[in-house]
Design a protein around this motif. Sequence first.
Motif, mmCIF file in Angstrom:
data_model
loop_
_atom_site.group_PDB
_atom_site.id
_atom_site.type_symbol
_atom_site.label_atom_id
_atom_site.label_comp_id
_atom_site.label_asym_id
_atom_site.label_seq_id
_atom_site.Cartn_x
_atom_site.Cartn_y
_atom_site.Cartn_z
ATOM 1 N N TRP A 116 -0.706 -8.094 4.655
ATOM 2 C CA TRP A 116 -1.142 -8.374 6.036
ATOM 3 C C TRP A 116 -2.523 -9.033 6.035
ATOM 4 O O TRP A 116 -2.733 -10.048 6.711
ATOM 5 N N TRP A 161 4.809 -6.804 13.112
ATOM 6 C CA TRP A 161 5.752 -5.858 12.499
ATOM 7 C C TRP A 161 5.191 -5.306 11.192
ATOM 8 O O TRP A 161 5.302 -4.106 10.923
ATOM 9 N N ARG A 201 5.031 -14.258 14.128
ATOM 10 C CA ARG A 201 6.107 -13.321 14.451
ATOM 11 C C ARG A 201 6.126 -12.124 13.497
ATOM 12 O O ARG A 201 6.409 -11.006 13.885
ATOM 13 N N GLY A 230 2.618 -2.741 11.871
ATOM 14 C CA GLY A 230 3.239 -1.475 12.286
ATOM 15 C C GLY A 230 3.741 -0.685 11.089
ATOM 16 O O GLY A 230 3.532 0.538 10.996
ATOM 17 N N VAL A 231 4.386 -1.382 10.139
ATOM 18 C CA VAL A 231 4.958 -0.694 8.967
ATOM 19 C C VAL A 231 3.847 -0.122 8.083
ATOM 20 O O VAL A 231 3.912 1.031 7.661
#
Lengths: 250, 59
Positions: A217, A23, A19, A26-27
């Motif tokens: 990440w 995100w 999940r 993207g950041v």
Amino acid sequence: MLSFATLANPSFFMRLTDRVLPWLAGVWILLLAAGLYMSFFVAPADYQQGETVRIMFIHVPFAWLAMFCYMIIAVSSIGSLIWRHPLADVSAKAAAPIGAAFTLLALVTGSLWGKPMWGAYWVWDARLTSVLVLFFLYLGLIALWESIEDPSRAGRAAAILAIVGVVNIPIIKFSVDWWNTLHQPASVMRAGGPTIHPTILWPLLVMAVAFSLMFLWLHLKAMRAEILRRRVETMMMTRVSSAVALKAAE
Amino acid sequence: MDMGPHATFIWTAYGLSATVVSALILRAMLDERRQRRALARLEAQGIRRRSDVAQERRG
């Protein structure tokens, strides 16, 4: 409230990162785009370094992350040796190649900055040499994991090397204070605040945050792949032992 | 964008960094995909982990 045992569970980790990772991607992509724009179109040329100051916007984050990644490996190694935490071992193993790549980039970008500024690609000064030692430590850790077949023995050997090697981190950090180095002293993380003008400091900080989130990440992705690899290996062993048991029964 | 007399050093630094970082990203994505496929192949053969079997027994 989540317990430590829940967080330590690899299956929970897989569900959580499933999940979080999109995100996070993207950041860091947005921040990296903003940081690159600021590095090339907002930050002025430095009054001494000229345009080569732009190399600093990537060199400094790589150098910070090279050390930060090693600290993650060292802390994970302690968790792996003392608590036998399954995710700690996975974390240490997954971080090493990323740390090696960032250390290599710190060395190469520093060298490409050094030639026009110092007149040499390389000097055997304390900062550069200690970072080179860090790169060799990373290679040593990767070699241990790759060369010892039994994963638990490999993990223990690598954890011991990682903990011993952590002595190099304060040497890197304080080398510019302890010895007379060609490398400049700390100019961002220092007592008394940064000595860099805000027009150059802000792009540097945005790039540092972008690369830090990118590292997170990459690390989480590598951890997921390592967890899956261990599951595959366990299942392969189950297949082999079932086949042996079947043959014995015949 | 004029990077002055040291443009080669600046672009080489950014170019090499982009190459290595792209390789790291690609490796991270491909490795996970490869392991997922291997896992799916083994599951299709009916092989399961002991922890999954135990969890099913617990209900």
